[in-house]
Each structure stands twice: as C-alpha cells, then as structure tokens.
Design a protein around this motif. Structure first.
Motif, mmCIF file in Angstrom:
data_model
loop_
_atom_site.group_PDB
_atom_site.id
_atom_site.type_symbol
_atom_site.label_atom_id
_atom_site.label_comp_id
_atom_site.label_asym_id
_atom_site.label_seq_id
_atom_site.Cartn_x
_atom_site.Cartn_y
_atom_site.Cartn_z
ATOM 1 N N ASP A 14 0.520 5.662 0.481
ATOM 2 C CA ASP A 14 -0.180 6.941 0.549
ATOM 3 C C ASP A 14 0.864 8.044 0.617
ATOM 4 O O ASP A 14 2.047 7.793 0.393
ATOM 5 C CB ASP A 14 -1.211 6.990 1.680
ATOM 6 N N HIS A 15 0.463 9.224 0.957
ATOM 7 C CA HIS A 15 1.349 10.377 0.820
ATOM 8 C C HIS A 15 2.675 10.252 1.569
ATOM 9 O O HIS A 15 3.719 10.594 1.035
ATOM 10 C CB HIS A 15 0.614 11.653 1.232
ATOM 11 N N GLU A 64 0.857 -1.187 0.000
ATOM 12 C CA GLU A 64 0.000 0.000 0.000
ATOM 13 C C GLU A 64 0.890 1.232 0.000
ATOM 14 O O GLU A 64 2.006 1.201 0.491
ATOM 15 C CB GLU A 64 -0.889 0.048 1.244
#
Length: 170
Positions: free
Chosen positions: A67-68, A65
């Motif tokens: 994200d930012h 995964e």
C-alpha cells in the motif's frame, strides 16, 4: 535399569541442548554489533523498486502486499513489514521517534549515525520466546516478530534491506 539408563541419556542431551541455546543478553549484544557493522558498511545493490523507492531484498523474500507506505514481505514462514515515509521536514529520525514514542520499554534501543545518516535497532519481548524486532535507516524501517534464535540473523538482513533503500529523487 535399562529405563534409568535411557532417562539419564535423555536428561544429559536436554541439559546440553539447553546450555547451547543463546541467552537474550548474548543475542542482544550480537544483534547490535552486527547491525551496526552493516549500517556503517556500504549498502548492497538494490534489486526491487516500488514507487519512488528502490531497495535490496534477499533471496527467497517476496512482496506479498503493498500500500502507500507499507510492504508486507514473506521470507520463509515469517512475515515482515517494511514501512517507508520520507518526510524531509521532520528529519531522518522521524520514523524512529514515532516508533519509540510508546510507553512500552525496549530491551534494545541502539541508534547509529554516520555521514548524515541515521539508523537504529530495537528489540522488545512480547511473549515468552517472541521478540518484536525493528531495524531502520533514515525514513525506512522493517519490523517482525522473531524467536530468540533468529533475532540476530533476521536483524542482519533487515538492516541490509533498509540500509540499501534509495529514493529516486536523491
């Protein structure tokens, strides 16, 4: 008589196995020594790139995964979280300071500096045989839950990964 003999053999085997397992004190010392050596060594060549950051992941490790500021990594049946946040104004110790700000004590809280770089290794017990393990270098850290037997091995490749991190605009 035969049962007593078999029980004696099993008791002996368990005693030997128990004596061979590492103690937390031995594992803490080994972990700190190996992580410090990797931190002070030249970084390994990068083989992954996300956004503005490139870094080295070992064989059999995948990004699950993204994200930012976080990546969830899988290596075997273990999960790791790579956090990256470059804040030049706060300095290269900012991620470490955020991580150690909690009141919960660390069994290991070792920091390293060399040539303007900052690194660290943190270990704290969270359950009977489970330990939170964190390695970091400047604005990148890697965290996992590790068994005692895997502590130093995980810490080594984790420091290799965070130590290899390069920002594109450097």
């Amino acid at each position: 008589m035969k049962k007593l003999f078999i029980l004696t053999i099993f008791a002996g085997i368990f005693a030997v196995l128990g004596a061979c397992s590492p103690s937390i004190e031995e594992e803490k010392e080994k972990t700190v020594d190996e992580v410090k050596e990797i931190f002070e060594d030249q970084p390994k060549k990068t083989n992954e790139e996300i956004d503005e950051l490139s870094f080295r992941l070992p064989f059999n490790t995948s990004i699950e995964e993204e994200d930012h500021h976080n990546l969830v990594l899988e290596k075997g049946n273990e999960t790791f979280v790579l956090f990256h946040h470059r804040n030049s104004e706060a300095g290269n110790e900012s991620v470490y300071q955020m991580t150690t700000a909690s009141e919960e004590p660390w069994l290991v809280n070792e920091t390293f500096t060399e040539d303007g770089r900052f690194g660290y290794v943190l270990v704290r017990q969270i359950e009977n045989e489970s330990y939170e393990l964190v390695t970091g270098a400047d604005h990148v850290k890697l965290t996992t839950i590790s068994s005692l037997g895997d502590l130093s091995d995980n810490a080594k490749w984790m420091m290799e990964t965070v130590r290899s991190a390069e920002w594109k605009d450097e």
